[in-house]
Enzyme design. Structure first.
Site, PDB file in Angstrom:
ATOM      1  N   ARG A   1       5.426  -3.807  -1.884  1.00  0.00           N
ATOM      2  CA  ARG A   1       5.412  -4.847  -2.923  1.00  0.00           C
ATOM      3  C   ARG A   1       4.421  -5.955  -2.535  1.00  0.00           C
ATOM      4  O   ARG A   1       4.801  -7.105  -2.373  1.00  0.00           O
ATOM      5  CB  ARG A   1       6.816  -5.417  -3.126  1.00  0.00           C
ATOM      6  CG  ARG A   1       7.930  -4.404  -3.275  1.00  0.00           C
ATOM      7  CD  ARG A   1       7.798  -3.497  -4.461  1.00  0.00           C
ATOM      8  NE  ARG A   1       8.101  -4.097  -5.738  1.00  0.00           N
ATOM      9  CZ  ARG A   1       9.309  -4.228  -6.252  1.00  0.00           C
ATOM     10  NH1 ARG A   1      10.360  -3.846  -5.585  1.00  0.00           N
ATOM     11  NH2 ARG A   1       9.470  -4.743  -7.460  1.00  0.00           N
TER      12      ARG A   1
ATOM     13  N   TYR B   1      13.005  -7.634   0.008  1.00  0.00           N
ATOM     14  CA  TYR B   1      14.271  -7.191  -0.580  1.00  0.00           C
ATOM     15  C   TYR B   1      15.453  -7.951   0.023  1.00  0.00           C
ATOM     16  O   TYR B   1      15.329  -8.577   1.074  1.00  0.00           O
ATOM     17  CB  TYR B   1      14.466  -5.691  -0.333  1.00  0.00           C
ATOM     18  CG  TYR B   1      13.487  -4.842  -1.101  1.00  0.00           C
ATOM     19  CD1 TYR B   1      13.662  -4.612  -2.456  1.00  0.00           C
ATOM     20  CD2 TYR B   1      12.384  -4.279  -0.478  1.00  0.00           C
ATOM     21  CE1 TYR B   1      12.770  -3.840  -3.168  1.00  0.00           C
ATOM     22  CE2 TYR B   1      11.480  -3.510  -1.180  1.00  0.00           C
ATOM     23  CZ  TYR B   1      11.677  -3.291  -2.526  1.00  0.00           C
ATOM     24  OH  TYR B   1      10.788  -2.530  -3.238  1.00  0.00           O
TER      25      TYR B   1
ATOM     26  N   ASP C   1       2.609  -1.388  -9.585  1.00  0.00           N
ATOM     27  CA  ASP C   1       3.994  -1.465  -9.125  1.00  0.00           C
ATOM     28  C   ASP C   1       4.955  -1.000 -10.232  1.00  0.00           C
ATOM     29  O   ASP C   1       5.334  -1.754 -11.119  1.00  0.00           O
ATOM     30  CB  ASP C   1       4.265  -2.918  -8.714  1.00  0.00           C
ATOM     31  CG  ASP C   1       5.610  -3.117  -8.076  1.00  0.00           C
ATOM     32  OD1 ASP C   1       6.500  -2.265  -8.264  1.00  0.00           O
ATOM     33  OD2 ASP C   1       5.785  -4.136  -7.398  1.00  0.00           O
TER      34      ASP C   1
HETATM   35  P1  NAD Z   1      15.864  -5.476  -6.347  1.00  0.00           P
HETATM   36  O1  NAD Z   1      15.770  -4.722  -7.616  1.00  0.00           O
HETATM   37  O2  NAD Z   1      15.902  -4.738  -5.061  1.00  0.00           O
HETATM   38  O3  NAD Z   1      17.189  -6.388  -6.404  1.00  0.00           O
HETATM   39  C1  NAD Z   1      17.429  -7.247  -7.502  1.00  0.00           C
HETATM   40  C2  NAD Z   1      17.941  -8.578  -7.004  1.00  0.00           C
HETATM   41  O4  NAD Z   1      19.281  -8.464  -6.538  1.00  0.00           O
HETATM   42  C3  NAD Z   1      17.142  -9.170  -5.837  1.00  0.00           C
HETATM   43  O5  NAD Z   1      16.622 -10.425  -6.200  1.00  0.00           O
HETATM   44  C4  NAD Z   1      18.178  -9.279  -4.737  1.00  0.00           C
HETATM   45  O6  NAD Z   1      17.955 -10.402  -3.894  1.00  0.00           O
HETATM   46  C5  NAD Z   1      19.459  -9.409  -5.530  1.00  0.00           C
HETATM   47  N1  NAD Z   1      20.693  -9.160  -4.772  1.00  0.00           N
HETATM   48  C6  NAD Z   1      20.942  -8.209  -3.842  1.00  0.00           C
HETATM   49  N2  NAD Z   1      22.197  -8.352  -3.358  1.00  0.00           N
HETATM   50  C7  NAD Z   1      22.758  -9.398  -4.015  1.00  0.00           C
HETATM   51  C8  NAD Z   1      24.034 -10.026  -3.953  1.00  0.00           C
HETATM   52  N3  NAD Z   1      24.988  -9.630  -3.103  1.00  0.00           N
HETATM   53  N4  NAD Z   1      24.262 -11.069  -4.781  1.00  0.00           N
HETATM   54  C9  NAD Z   1      23.290 -11.506  -5.624  1.00  0.00           C
HETATM   55  N5  NAD Z   1      22.080 -10.964  -5.719  1.00  0.00           N
HETATM   56  C10 NAD Z   1      21.800  -9.918  -4.918  1.00  0.00           C
HETATM   57  O7  NAD Z   1      14.736  -6.563  -6.276  1.00  0.00           O
HETATM   58  P2  NAD Z   1      13.298  -6.543  -6.985  1.00  0.00           P
HETATM   59  O8  NAD Z   1      13.395  -7.104  -8.320  1.00  0.00           O
HETATM   60  O9  NAD Z   1      12.708  -5.197  -6.804  1.00  0.00           O
HETATM   61  O10 NAD Z   1      12.521  -7.591  -6.089  1.00  0.00           O
HETATM   62  C11 NAD Z   1      12.490  -7.415  -4.688  1.00  0.00           C
HETATM   63  C12 NAD Z   1      11.506  -8.368  -4.044  1.00  0.00           C
HETATM   64  O11 NAD Z   1      10.181  -7.939  -4.236  1.00  0.00           O
HETATM   65  C13 NAD Z   1      11.563  -9.804  -4.501  1.00  0.00           C
HETATM   66  O12 NAD Z   1      11.421 -10.615  -3.365  1.00  0.00           O
HETATM   67  C14 NAD Z   1      10.372  -9.938  -5.389  1.00  0.00           C
HETATM   68  O13 NAD Z   1       9.893 -11.255  -5.469  1.00  0.00           O
HETATM   69  C15 NAD Z   1       9.407  -9.043  -4.666  1.00  0.00           C
HETATM   70  N6  NAD Z   1       8.347  -8.523  -5.521  1.00  0.00           N
HETATM   71  C16 NAD Z   1       7.065  -8.623  -5.115  1.00  0.00           C
HETATM   72  C17 NAD Z   1       6.066  -8.105  -5.906  1.00  0.00           C
HETATM   73  C18 NAD Z   1       4.646  -8.158  -5.497  1.00  0.00           C
HETATM   74  O14 NAD Z   1       4.189  -9.148  -4.957  1.00  0.00           O
HETATM   75  N7  NAD Z   1       3.920  -7.064  -5.701  1.00  0.00           N
HETATM   76  C19 NAD Z   1       6.366  -7.473  -7.085  1.00  0.00           C
HETATM   77  C20 NAD Z   1       7.690  -7.384  -7.461  1.00  0.00           C
HETATM   78  C21 NAD Z   1       8.680  -7.888  -6.659  1.00  0.00           C
END
Ligand code: NAD
Length: 382
Positions: free
Chosen positions: A128, A236, A136
């Site tokens: 990511r 994550y 992505d």
């Molecule tokens: P994900 O789908 O893995 O999870 C969704 C959300 O659930 C996350 O924000 C996580 O912190 C939250 N979560 C997990 N356990 C929890 C709990 N017990 N209570 C409450 N919330 C909880 O996450 P995602 O949307 O795939 O994003 C993952 C990371 O990747 C983030 O930090 C995001 O900013 C980053 N990201 C970066 C890029 C990039 O720069 N290319 C693109 C997309 C996402």
């Protein structure tokens, strides 16, 4: 270079890995694009649109794959005994397969791909990073899932989202609570706000708190030393301890009782989704409230979610536990997914050879490659 796009045959899959728009651009790279007939139909892209874009319409999977050096898919191709046809047996040795292959939870898949000599890229494993953003697939699909969750939640809710002031009286704004503020959750917050709901959200990663507030939602949650270290190097959430989850549940329980809509999006990579909404919390909610659980593919965030089902509880709470949420908005999800794959291919396209060239030392290539030259190469599958 012949590039094949197959019809998706896994249960409930409505998306397609190339659209007429990307088929045209793939042809411009020098590919002969072969689309299996009907591949785009469930996503609203009939054969004629692909033909107009310069693609060949193949009558079946075998003819699409005949001589294909590149194959684009949404989900993993069917192997022996997995469905009506053995798609994998029709692949050309040495073909490059790109799709959301769900390789890590299904290690047998990588071995099956290696045994038929297919070089496979499992796009959900893409790091990511900033450079990877336009390729992505997790982000593009989660974004639409978050949007769709609110739209379906609003449709299942028999009151209004915005405050409605009418001559006959006022309908109050709905309270919406988003659990998990990653890509899907942030889009859910934005969508619920646009519809006029009063929105709050929770997450465990410290960075998420600021993102929630920057979208105009209220942060609700429990924070301690554990949550301050809750983010992995990859961005994550870490799996949280039972003690933390119990404290988080105490804070959230009182809040949930007042919500009209709860959108569940919390995931922990490679694990079952954490249970954040207990049966007692559901019992505390008002009749007519709606829980939308887009974590249902990973088991769900609500204890009463039945993946793939809509449940109405004794106290009148509707729980939407549909799986494959991006597939519920298949046209737009396919458009973004197809562009993600196109960008991946063009990034690693050798113009002279008119073929993809995937350098083994590139961090994105290393991240997604699960098989190469007949061997399983991904460290996560070693
Ligand atoms: P994900 O789908 O893995 O999870 C969704 C959300 O659930 C996350 O924000 C996580 O912190 C939250 N979560 C997990 N356990 C929890 C709990 N017990 N209570 C409450 N919330 C909880 O996450 P995602 O949307 O795939 O994003 C993952 C990371 O990747 C983030 O930090 C995001 O900013 C980053 N990201 C970066 C890029 C990039 O720069 N290319 C693109 C997309 C996402």
């Amino acid at each position: 270079m012949r590039l094949a796009v197959l019809k998706e045959r896994r249960a409930g899959e409505t998306r397609v890995a190339a659209t007429p728009e990307t088929a045209k651009k793939l042809a411009a790279l020098g590919c002969t694009v072969a689309i299996e007939t009907g591949a785009g139909l469930a996503a609203g892209y009939p054969d004629q649109l692909y033909a107009d874009a310069g693609a060949e319409i193949a009558p079946d999977a075998g003819s699409a794959l005949f001589g294909a050096g590149i194959v684009l898919k949404v989900r993993a191709p069917l192997g022996t005994g997995e469905g009506p046809i053995d798609e994998l047996a029709l692949f050309h040795r040495g073909a490059l397969l790109i799709g959301t292959l769900e390789a890590l939870p299904n290690p047998g898949r990588a071995h099956a791909l290696a045994s038929v000599g297919v070089d496979a890229c499992s796009m959900e494993l893409l790091p990511r990073t900033t450079r990877a953003q336009s390729m992505d697939v997790l982000s593009s699909q989660a974004n639409l899932a978050g949007y769709r969750a609110v739209i379906e939640g609003a449709a299942a809710f028999d009151r209004a989202f915005p405050m409605l002031m009418t001559a006959a009286g006022t309908i109050p704004a709905a309270n919406a609570f988003v659990m998990g503020a990653g890509v899907a959750g942030l889009q859910a917050i934005a969508t619920a706000r646009r519809l006029g709901a009063r929105v709050s959200a929770t997450d465990v990663r410290p960075a998420a708190k600021e993102e929630i507030k920057s979208l105009g939602a209220t942060y609700v949650g429990y924070e301690d030393e554990e949550s301050r270290a809750a983010q992995t190097a990859g961005g994550y959430a870490k799996p949280m301890s039972a003690e933390f989850l119990a404290k988080q549940a105490e804070v959230v329980a009182a809040h949930i009782a007042k919500q009209d809509l709860v959108i569940c999006t919390a995931l922990v990579q490679g694990r079952r989704a954490p249970i954040l909404v207990t049966a007692e919390m559901v019992a505390s909610m008002k009749p007519g409230s709606v829980i939308v659980d887009i974590a249902a593919d990973a088991g769900g965030n609500c204890a009463l979610t039945q993946p793939g089902q809509v449940v109405v509880t004794d106290n009148g709470v509707t729980i939407l536990g549909h799986t494959n949420w991006p597939g519920r908005i298949a046209n737009a999800a396919s458009a973004l997914y197809a562009r993600n794959l196109l960008t991946f291919l063009t990034t690693f396209w050798d113009k002279d050879a008119q073929a993809p060239k995937l350098p083994e030392d590139d961090d994105l290539v290393r991240g997604v490659t699960i098989t190469r030259n007949g061997a399983v190469v991904h460290p996560g599958l070693a």
